[in-house]
Design a protein around this motif. Structure first.
Motif, mmCIF file in Angstrom:
data_model
loop_
_atom_site.group_PDB
_atom_site.id
_atom_site.type_symbol
_atom_site.label_atom_id
_atom_site.label_comp_id
_atom_site.label_asym_id
_atom_site.label_seq_id
_atom_site.Cartn_x
_atom_site.Cartn_y
_atom_site.Cartn_z
ATOM 1 N N GLY A 251 0.807 -1.209 0.000
ATOM 2 C CA GLY A 251 0.000 0.000 0.000
ATOM 3 C C GLY A 251 0.840 1.258 0.000
ATOM 4 O O GLY A 251 0.543 2.229 -0.721
ATOM 5 N N ALA A 252 1.899 1.253 0.808
ATOM 6 C CA ALA A 252 2.771 2.425 0.871
ATOM 7 C C ALA A 252 3.484 2.653 -0.454
ATOM 8 O O ALA A 252 3.632 3.794 -0.919
ATOM 9 N N VAL A 253 3.941 1.565 -1.087
ATOM 10 C CA VAL A 253 4.621 1.686 -2.383
ATOM 11 C C VAL A 253 3.670 2.248 -3.440
ATOM 12 O O VAL A 253 4.028 3.137 -4.217
ATOM 13 N N LEU A 254 2.436 1.746 -3.469
ATOM 14 C CA LEU A 254 1.471 2.237 -4.448
ATOM 15 C C LEU A 254 1.137 3.708 -4.224
ATOM 16 O O LEU A 254 0.800 4.429 -5.163
ATOM 17 N N ALA A 255 1.226 4.159 -2.976
ATOM 18 C CA ALA A 255 0.974 5.564 -2.660
ATOM 19 C C ALA A 255 2.166 6.454 -2.990
ATOM 20 O O ALA A 255 2.072 7.677 -2.888
ATOM 21 N N GLY A 256 3.305 5.855 -3.339
ATOM 22 C CA GLY A 256 4.500 6.627 -3.625
ATOM 23 C C GLY A 256 5.215 7.108 -2.385
ATOM 24 O O GLY A 256 5.945 8.111 -2.428
ATOM 25 N N ALA A 257 5.033 6.406 -1.254
ATOM 26 C CA ALA A 257 5.673 6.812 -0.003
ATOM 27 C C ALA A 257 7.187 6.692 -0.109
ATOM 28 O O ALA A 257 7.712 5.844 -0.845
ATOM 29 N N ASP A 258 7.892 7.537 0.645
ATOM 30 C CA ASP A 258 9.350 7.482 0.621
ATOM 31 C C ASP A 258 9.851 6.276 1.416
ATOM 32 O O ASP A 258 9.097 5.633 2.166
ATOM 33 N N ASP A 259 11.123 5.951 1.234
ATOM 34 C CA ASP A 259 11.682 4.749 1.849
ATOM 35 C C ASP A 259 11.603 4.753 3.380
ATOM 36 O O ASP A 259 11.290 3.714 3.975
ATOM 37 N N PRO A 260 11.900 5.876 4.083
ATOM 38 C CA PRO A 260 11.777 5.848 5.542
ATOM 39 C C PRO A 260 10.358 5.513 6.009
ATOM 40 O O PRO A 260 10.173 4.759 6.978
ATOM 41 N N THR A 261 9.345 6.058 5.328
ATOM 42 C CA THR A 261 7.961 5.744 5.710
ATOM 43 C C THR A 261 7.656 4.276 5.473
ATOM 44 O O THR A 261 7.022 3.618 6.306
ATOM 45 N N VAL A 262 8.113 3.742 4.343
ATOM 46 C CA VAL A 262 7.883 2.322 4.056
ATOM 47 C C VAL A 262 8.546 1.453 5.119
ATOM 48 O O VAL A 262 7.947 0.489 5.623
ATOM 49 N N ARG A 263 9.764 1.782 5.500
ATOM 50 C CA ARG A 263 10.462 0.977 6.518
ATOM 51 C C ARG A 263 9.731 1.032 7.852
ATOM 52 O O ARG A 263 9.628 0.013 8.554
ATOM 53 N N THR A 264 9.217 2.188 8.210
ATOM 54 C CA THR A 264 8.512 2.315 9.481
ATOM 55 C C THR A 264 7.231 1.494 9.474
ATOM 56 O O THR A 264 6.915 0.804 10.459
ATOM 57 N N LEU A 265 6.497 1.547 8.376
ATOM 58 C CA LEU A 265 5.284 0.736 8.281
ATOM 59 C C LEU A 265 5.605 -0.748 8.286
ATOM 60 O O LEU A 265 4.856 -1.561 8.839
ATOM 61 N N ARG A 266 6.705 -1.126 7.680
ATOM 62 C CA ARG A 266 7.101 -2.536 7.714
ATOM 63 C C ARG A 266 7.388 -2.988 9.142
ATOM 64 O O ARG A 266 7.012 -4.104 9.549
ATOM 65 N N ARG A 267 8.069 -2.158 9.923
ATOM 66 C CA ARG A 267 8.340 -2.534 11.310
ATOM 67 C C ARG A 267 7.042 -2.691 12.093
ATOM 68 O O ARG A 267 6.873 -3.642 12.859
ATOM 69 N N ALA A 268 6.124 -1.758 11.881
ATOM 70 C CA ALA A 268 4.828 -1.860 12.546
ATOM 71 C C ALA A 268 4.103 -3.128 12.118
ATOM 72 O O ALA A 268 3.513 -3.847 12.940
ATOM 73 N N GLY A 269 4.154 -3.406 10.820
ATOM 74 C CA GLY A 269 3.465 -4.582 10.300
ATOM 75 C C GLY A 269 4.035 -5.884 10.806
ATOM 76 O O GLY A 269 3.301 -6.837 11.070
ATOM 77 N N ARG A 270 5.351 -5.937 10.971
ATOM 78 C CA ARG A 270 5.937 -7.186 11.454
ATOM 79 C C ARG A 270 5.502 -7.467 12.885
ATOM 80 O O ARG A 270 5.197 -8.611 13.242
ATOM 81 N N CYS A 271 5.466 -6.439 13.704
ATOM 82 C CA CYS A 271 5.006 -6.626 15.087
ATOM 83 C C CYS A 271 3.552 -7.087 15.107
ATOM 84 O O CYS A 271 3.202 -8.056 15.781
ATOM 85 N N ALA A 272 2.692 -6.387 14.358
ATOM 86 C CA ALA A 272 1.281 -6.746 14.341
ATOM 87 C C ALA A 272 1.062 -8.122 13.719
ATOM 88 O O ALA A 272 0.201 -8.888 14.161
ATOM 89 N N GLY A 273 1.841 -8.455 12.685
ATOM 90 C CA GLY A 273 1.687 -9.752 12.034
ATOM 91 C C GLY A 273 2.054 -10.906 12.936
ATOM 92 O O GLY A 273 1.396 -11.951 12.932
ATOM 93 N N LEU A 274 3.108 -10.730 13.722
ATOM 94 C CA LEU A 274 3.479 -11.783 14.659
ATOM 95 C C LEU A 274 2.418 -11.921 15.743
ATOM 96 O O LEU A 274 2.039 -13.041 16.130
ATOM 97 N N ALA A 275 1.907 -10.790 16.224
ATOM 98 C CA ALA A 275 0.825 -10.841 17.206
ATOM 99 C C ALA A 275 -0.405 -11.536 16.619
ATOM 100 O O ALA A 275 -1.091 -12.306 17.305
ATOM 101 N N PHE A 276 -0.684 -11.273 15.336
ATOM 102 C CA PHE A 276 -1.806 -11.917 14.653
ATOM 103 C C PHE A 276 -1.650 -13.436 14.649
ATOM 104 O O PHE A 276 -2.601 -14.175 14.936
ATOM 105 N N GLN A 277 -0.450 -13.924 14.330
ATOM 106 C CA GLN A 277 -0.244 -15.365 14.291
ATOM 107 C C GLN A 277 -0.338 -15.987 15.676
ATOM 108 O O GLN A 277 -0.906 -17.069 15.850
ATOM 109 N N LEU A 278 0.191 -15.303 16.684
ATOM 110 C CA LEU A 278 0.092 -15.837 18.045
ATOM 111 C C LEU A 278 -1.362 -15.870 18.497
ATOM 112 O O LEU A 278 -1.783 -16.811 19.195
#
Length: 421
Positions: A251-278
């Motif tokens: 979603g961030a890439v399609l929006a044209g977000a810059d690399d720092p924003t994409v990295r921050t969203l990825r970190r957030a997503g990894r935390c939430a994704g692991l919580a989702f699996q648990l």
């Protein structure tokens, strides 16, 4: 045999522009198209899938009516029936939180979301076959449905083999359709070249991660490598990346977000994704099957070394709790497990403290997710919708407040866990 298409090159359809939300003769203001999707993301993705699948089914009926009925139509029905459309919703609200929403971005987001749903069909159909799961989403699993169809006219073993083979092919077909959808978008002249390059890079890695996570899962069942660390690694690949981090990145890439924003969203997503699996691991034992759409205790019956089971075994070993270890040894990997046996396993997870341990880890991961979201410069309204969605998938609704000010760099550096990086 398992498909190797997941790590191959994309096979492109002839270039064509993905459809807008409105019909060909409708006039929708640019902002209105995005707002229409805001109101009903699953519905918008469903319409995109309907057009895509109708086109594919027409081609399949032209090839052979039996193939179309037994394989293609089942694949399409499974995809259309859908689940909670988690990945498309994450992709969409990431796009919106990053300021995306012009007509080309709306078209790209819906087409990518449809591709994600087809990839999910591939994953679930193959997963159900490998686990020999009888149901999915409250209906017979695809392999079981085919076996039942032919049970009256074909000997039992042959019908089951046909069901298994059909599930492999249906999953492969869904994967091919997903790649078709994404490759058609990449050839769209309206998609900026840099966006197409970044999008393809994420899609290529995502498919390989999905296969790697599934392999670690089935390998864990076979060799009983159920340490907490290995369980977390499998959960990270199977769900944290595939289910949450990569959709947010798309979603961030399609929006044209810059690399720092994409990295921050990825970190957030990894935390939430692991919580989702648990959360999913706990729900397998403690949630109502009428809510989850699959039988309770499937992970225990299949011998899947989930994190809660690995933690329970580790805590029981440390405490010298031979009764708890005996219950786990007796239950794990037994297809004929009774409801009484499952109740004993639940009691072990509670008595050893494993359930509380996992719940606490889910809460910590959710807080880290929020902290990372607070570091990004996002559109406030869409960011609030994104926080609510992350709270839903982690099982912490109502506990996802507006994040406080971003922490100091030194505090961030101190959180170097695998899920936070």
């Amino acid at each position: 045999m398992r498909s190797t298409q997941a790590i191959g090159r994309l096979t492109a359809d002839p270039p064509r522009r993905p459809p807008a939300v409105a019909g060909p003769h409708d006039t929708v203001e640019p902002a209105g198209a995005a707002r229409a999707v805001d109101e009903d993301v699953p519905g918008a993705v469903g319409r995109e899938l309907r057009e895509l699948l109708d086109d594919r089914l027409a081609g399949c009926h032209g090839l052979d009516p039996v193939f179309a009925r037994d394989v293609a139509e089942r694949t399409a029905r499974f995809t259309r029936r859908g689940g909670r459309r988690i990945r498309p919703r994450l992709l969409w609200w990431s796009l919106r939180a990053c300021g995306g929403g012009d007509p080309a971005q709306v078209r790209g987001a819906l087409r990518t979301a449809a591709a994600l749903e087809l990839l999910q069909t591939c994953a679930l159909v193959h997963d159900d076959l490998m686990d020999q799961a009888p149901t999915r989403r409250g209906a017979p699993a695809l392999h079981a449905d085919v076996a039942d169809q032919y049970a009256g006219s074909t000997p039992g073993p042959a019908a089951r083999r046909l069901g298994a083979s059909t599930a492999v092919l249906a999953g492969d077909l869904a994967l091919a359709w997903a790649d078709d959808a994404l490759s058609g978008l990449l050839l769209d002249p309206g998609l900026p070249r840099d966006t197409a390059h970044r999008l393809h890079g994420v899609w290529r890695v995502l498919r390989t991660e999905m296969v790697a996570g599934q392999y670690l899962d089935v390998r864990g069942q076979a060799v009983s490598s159920g340490t907490p660390a290995r369980s977390i690694r499998a959960a990270c690949l199977k769900s944290a990346l595939y289910t949450v981090e990569r959709p947010l990145q798309l979603g961030a890439v399609l929006a044209g977000a810059d690399d720092p924003t994409v990295r921050t969203l990825r970190r957030a997503g990894r935390c939430a994704g692991l919580a989702f699996q648990l959360r999913d691991d706990l729900d397998d034992l403690f949630a109502d099957p009428r809510v989850t759409g699959k039988p309770s205790g499937g992970d225990v019956r299949e011998g899947t070394p989930t994190y809660p089971l690995a933690v329970a075994r580790s805590l029981a070993t440390a405490a010298g709790d031979h009764h708890a270890l005996g219950v786990l040894d007796h239950a794990t990997g037994r297809a004929d497990l009774t409801e009484g046996d499952l109740a004993d396993v639940r009691e072990v997870l509670v008595a050893t403290g494993a359930r509380d341990h996992v719940e606490a880890r889910i809460a910590r991961l959710t807080r880290r997710c929020l902290r990372h979201l607070g570091e990004a410069s996002l559109e406030p309204g869409a960011a609030a919708r994104l926080r609510g969605l992350l709270g839903e998938i982690t099982g912490t609704p109502g506990q996802v407040p507006e994040p406080a000010a971003a922490p100091r760099a030194a505090e961030l550096a101190a959180t170097g866990t695998e899920a936070a990086r």
